[in-house]
Design a protein around this motif. Structure first.
Motif, PDB file in Angstrom:
ATOM      1  N   THR A  52       0.832  -1.207   0.000  1.00 48.95           N
ATOM      2  CA  THR A  52       0.000   0.000   0.000  1.00 48.95           C
ATOM      3  C   THR A  52       0.860   1.248   0.000  1.00 48.95           C
ATOM      4  O   THR A  52       0.589   2.211  -0.739  1.00 48.95           O
ATOM      5  CB  THR A  52      -0.936  -0.005   1.225  1.00 48.95           C
ATOM      6  OG1 THR A  52      -1.777  -1.166   1.186  1.00 48.95           O
ATOM      7  CG2 THR A  52      -1.807   1.238   1.239  1.00 48.95           C
ATOM      8  N   VAL A  53       1.917   1.260   0.807  1.00 50.52           N
ATOM      9  CA  VAL A  53       2.832   2.411   0.842  1.00 50.52           C
ATOM     10  C   VAL A  53       3.516   2.580  -0.517  1.00 50.52           C
ATOM     11  O   VAL A  53       3.627   3.706  -1.037  1.00 50.52           O
ATOM     12  CB  VAL A  53       3.872   2.236   1.957  1.00 50.52           C
ATOM     13  CG1 VAL A  53       4.916   3.348   1.905  1.00 50.52           C
ATOM     14  CG2 VAL A  53       3.192   2.213   3.328  1.00 50.52           C
ATOM     15  N   ALA A  54       3.948   1.472  -1.123  1.00 51.47           N
ATOM     16  CA  ALA A  54       4.574   1.548  -2.443  1.00 51.47           C
ATOM     17  C   ALA A  54       3.589   2.072  -3.493  1.00 51.47           C
ATOM     18  O   ALA A  54       3.965   2.868  -4.368  1.00 51.47           O
ATOM     19  CB  ALA A  54       5.093   0.167  -2.857  1.00 51.47           C
ATOM     20  N   SER A  55       2.337   1.657  -3.395  1.00 45.83           N
ATOM     21  CA  SER A  55       1.318   2.134  -4.338  1.00 45.83           C
ATOM     22  C   SER A  55       1.085   3.631  -4.187  1.00 45.83           C
ATOM     23  O   SER A  55       0.908   4.347  -5.182  1.00 45.83           O
ATOM     24  CB  SER A  55       0.004   1.371  -4.122  1.00 45.83           C
ATOM     25  OG  SER A  55       0.151  -0.001  -4.406  1.00 45.83           O
ATOM     26  N   LEU A 119      -4.797  -0.172   7.921  1.00 45.07           N
ATOM     27  CA  LEU A 119      -3.709  -1.116   8.170  1.00 45.07           C
ATOM     28  C   LEU A 119      -2.715  -0.631   9.218  1.00 45.07           C
ATOM     29  O   LEU A 119      -2.169  -1.448   9.971  1.00 45.07           O
ATOM     30  CB  LEU A 119      -2.974  -1.399   6.858  1.00 45.07           C
ATOM     31  CG  LEU A 119      -3.758  -2.230   5.840  1.00 45.07           C
ATOM     32  CD1 LEU A 119      -3.059  -2.217   4.493  1.00 45.07           C
ATOM     33  CD2 LEU A 119      -3.939  -3.656   6.331  1.00 45.07           C
ATOM     34  N   VAL A 120      -2.463   0.667   9.277  1.00 44.26           N
ATOM     35  CA  VAL A 120      -1.479   1.161  10.250  1.00 44.26           C
ATOM     36  C   VAL A 120      -1.931   0.882  11.683  1.00 44.26           C
ATOM     37  O   VAL A 120      -1.164   0.325  12.487  1.00 44.26           O
ATOM     38  CB  VAL A 120      -1.193   2.659  10.023  1.00 44.26           C
ATOM     39  CG1 VAL A 120      -0.337   3.213  11.155  1.00 44.26           C
ATOM     40  CG2 VAL A 120      -0.486   2.868   8.680  1.00 44.26           C
ATOM     41  N   PRO A 121      -3.173   1.215  12.071  1.00 40.23           N
ATOM     42  CA  PRO A 121      -3.589   0.845  13.437  1.00 40.23           C
ATOM     43  C   PRO A 121      -3.688  -0.660  13.654  1.00 40.23           C
ATOM     44  O   PRO A 121      -3.372  -1.161  14.735  1.00 40.23           O
ATOM     45  CB  PRO A 121      -4.970   1.513  13.577  1.00 40.23           C
ATOM     46  CG  PRO A 121      -4.998   2.563  12.536  1.00 40.23           C
ATOM     47  CD  PRO A 121      -4.187   2.022  11.405  1.00 40.23           C
ATOM     48  N   LEU A 122      -4.140  -1.404  12.609  1.00 42.04           N
ATOM     49  CA  LEU A 122      -4.270  -2.847  12.767  1.00 42.04           C
ATOM     50  C   LEU A 122      -2.915  -3.511  12.983  1.00 42.04           C
ATOM     51  O   LEU A 122      -2.829  -4.550  13.640  1.00 42.04           O
ATOM     52  CB  LEU A 122      -4.960  -3.449  11.540  1.00 42.04           C
ATOM     53  CG  LEU A 122      -6.461  -3.185  11.417  1.00 42.04           C
ATOM     54  CD1 LEU A 122      -7.000  -3.760  10.113  1.00 42.04           C
ATOM     55  CD2 LEU A 122      -7.219  -3.767  12.599  1.00 42.04           C
ATOM     56  N   ALA A 123      -1.852  -2.931  12.430  1.00 48.73           N
ATOM     57  CA  ALA A 123      -0.519  -3.480  12.654  1.00 48.73           C
ATOM     58  C   ALA A 123      -0.111  -3.377  14.119  1.00 48.73           C
ATOM     59  O   ALA A 123       0.756  -4.117  14.585  1.00 48.73           O
ATOM     60  CB  ALA A 123       0.506  -2.750  11.779  1.00 48.73           C
ATOM     61  N   THR A 182       1.376  -3.087  -8.457  1.00 51.32           N
ATOM     62  CA  THR A 182       1.215  -3.058  -6.993  1.00 51.32           C
ATOM     63  C   THR A 182      -0.250  -2.935  -6.593  1.00 51.32           C
ATOM     64  O   THR A 182      -0.697  -3.559  -5.632  1.00 51.32           O
ATOM     65  CB  THR A 182       2.018  -1.901  -6.384  1.00 51.32           C
ATOM     66  OG1 THR A 182       1.601  -0.655  -6.975  1.00 51.32           O
ATOM     67  CG2 THR A 182       3.496  -2.090  -6.620  1.00 51.32           C
ATOM     68  N   LEU A 183      -1.015  -2.148  -7.358  1.00 45.88           N
ATOM     69  CA  LEU A 183      -2.424  -1.968  -7.018  1.00 45.88           C
ATOM     70  C   LEU A 183      -3.209  -3.254  -7.235  1.00 45.88           C
ATOM     71  O   LEU A 183      -4.135  -3.565  -6.478  1.00 45.88           O
ATOM     72  CB  LEU A 183      -3.022  -0.833  -7.854  1.00 45.88           C
ATOM     73  CG  LEU A 183      -4.333  -0.224  -7.348  1.00 45.88           C
ATOM     74  CD1 LEU A 183      -4.155   0.333  -5.952  1.00 45.88           C
ATOM     75  CD2 LEU A 183      -4.812   0.860  -8.299  1.00 45.88           C
ATOM     76  N   THR A 184      -2.840  -4.017  -8.265  1.00 44.46           N
ATOM     77  CA  THR A 184      -3.494  -5.311  -8.478  1.00 44.46           C
ATOM     78  C   THR A 184      -3.243  -6.243  -7.304  1.00 44.46           C
ATOM     79  O   THR A 184      -4.154  -6.934  -6.833  1.00 44.46           O
ATOM     80  CB  THR A 184      -2.987  -5.958  -9.776  1.00 44.46           C
ATOM     81  OG1 THR A 184      -3.275  -5.088 -10.886  1.00 44.46           O
ATOM     82  CG2 THR A 184      -3.651  -7.299 -10.019  1.00 44.46           C
ATOM     83  N   ALA A 185      -1.998  -6.247  -6.811  1.00 44.95           N
ATOM     84  CA  ALA A 185      -1.682  -7.082  -5.643  1.00 44.95           C
ATOM     85  C   ALA A 185      -2.412  -6.601  -4.394  1.00 44.95           C
ATOM     86  O   ALA A 185      -2.914  -7.404  -3.602  1.00 44.95           O
ATOM     87  CB  ALA A 185      -0.174  -7.088  -5.403  1.00 44.95           C
ATOM     88  N   VAL A 186      -2.511  -5.283  -4.234  1.00 43.24           N
ATOM     89  CA  VAL A 186      -3.186  -4.733  -3.056  1.00 43.24           C
ATOM     90  C   VAL A 186      -4.676  -5.050  -3.080  1.00 43.24           C
ATOM     91  O   VAL A 186      -5.260  -5.488  -2.080  1.00 43.24           O
ATOM     92  CB  VAL A 186      -2.963  -3.204  -2.982  1.00 43.24           C
ATOM     93  CG1 VAL A 186      -3.922  -2.564  -1.987  1.00 43.24           C
ATOM     94  CG2 VAL A 186      -1.531  -2.898  -2.581  1.00 43.24           C
TER      95      VAL A 186
END
Length: 228
Positions: A52-55, A119-123, A182-186
């Motif tokens: 997500t960060v890379a995207s 995702l950041v809080p869930l981490a 990357t977006l397809t993977a995300v």
């Protein structure tokens, strides 16, 4: 309404099953209709935040730098995606400009921002505010992100223009290529896994013990069929 933990409802036939512990690459299927009920996420939950960060980085490059540079008879012209939207609107094609703006900028950016916010809080094992609403919103936005369609259109236009002028791909074009991957993977990440990350932080052994306890408590649920 009473909640029954560690159960899963088949989306195909509405049968209720006790959630089975899954090993890597295992898939749980409904023995009645064969619908997929659950699958082991593998390392996907650990990869989704870096992707997500890379995207987001690729998205910024794709929108801030020129897509292509065209040289014809000594004259050079280059534009960004936002510039293309402005040109479409000034040329009397406002509906097309609005469609490009929504499907290639607004909706993909909103999806990525929602993912990062979740995702950041869930981490850190923390449930963010508005969790349920945002997961549903992200699922609704999925069909409207069409960056890959835009990229295909740009590549077709470059091939056609190359016979009439010198076309130099800009940094944004390569960023769009990387963003598509990357977006397809995300977006292949199952939104239902957010609930797993939120409410089922225990390891697989604890999940197996909880499933056995739920089955022994008389939940009346059958066991799904598990295949590797």
């Amino acid at each position: 309404m009473k909640e029954v933990p560690d159960t899963v409802v088949c989306p195909g036939c509405d049968a209720v099953y006790a959630r089975a512990p899954l090993a890597p690459r295992d898939v749980a299927e409904c023995p009645r209709c064969g619908t997929e009920l659950d699958r082991h996420p593998g390392a996907q939950q650990r990869r989704i935040l870096p992707l997500t960060v890379a995207s987001l980085i690729m998205f910024a490059i794709a929108n801030l730098f020129p897509i292509v540079e065209i040289e014809l008879q000594g004259l050079r012209s280059q534009t960004t995606l936002a510039g293309a939207v402005v040109v479409l609107s000034t040329e009397g094609m406002s509906p097309v400009a609005l469609l490009v703006l929504a499907t290639t900028i607004l909706f993909p950016l909103l999806q990525l921002c929602i993912l990062a916010y979740l995702l950041v809080p869930l981490a850190r094992a923390h449930r963010p505010w508005g969790f349920a609403m945002l997961v549903r919103m992200m699922q609704s936005l999925r069909p409207w992100g069409m960056i890959e369609v835009f990229l295909l259109g740009v590549l077709v236009a470059i091939v056609k223009l190359s016979s009439m002028a010198t076309v130099v791909p800009g940094p944004a074009l390569w960023a769009f290529v990387a963003l598509t991957v990357t977006l397809t993977a995300v977006l292949s990440f199952n939104p239902g896994a957010f609930w797993e990350m939120t409410f089922r932080q225990a390891d697989e052994e604890d999940a197996a013990a909880a499933a056995a306890a739920a089955a022994g408590a008389g939940a009346g649920a059958e066991a799904p069929e598990v295949r590797a």
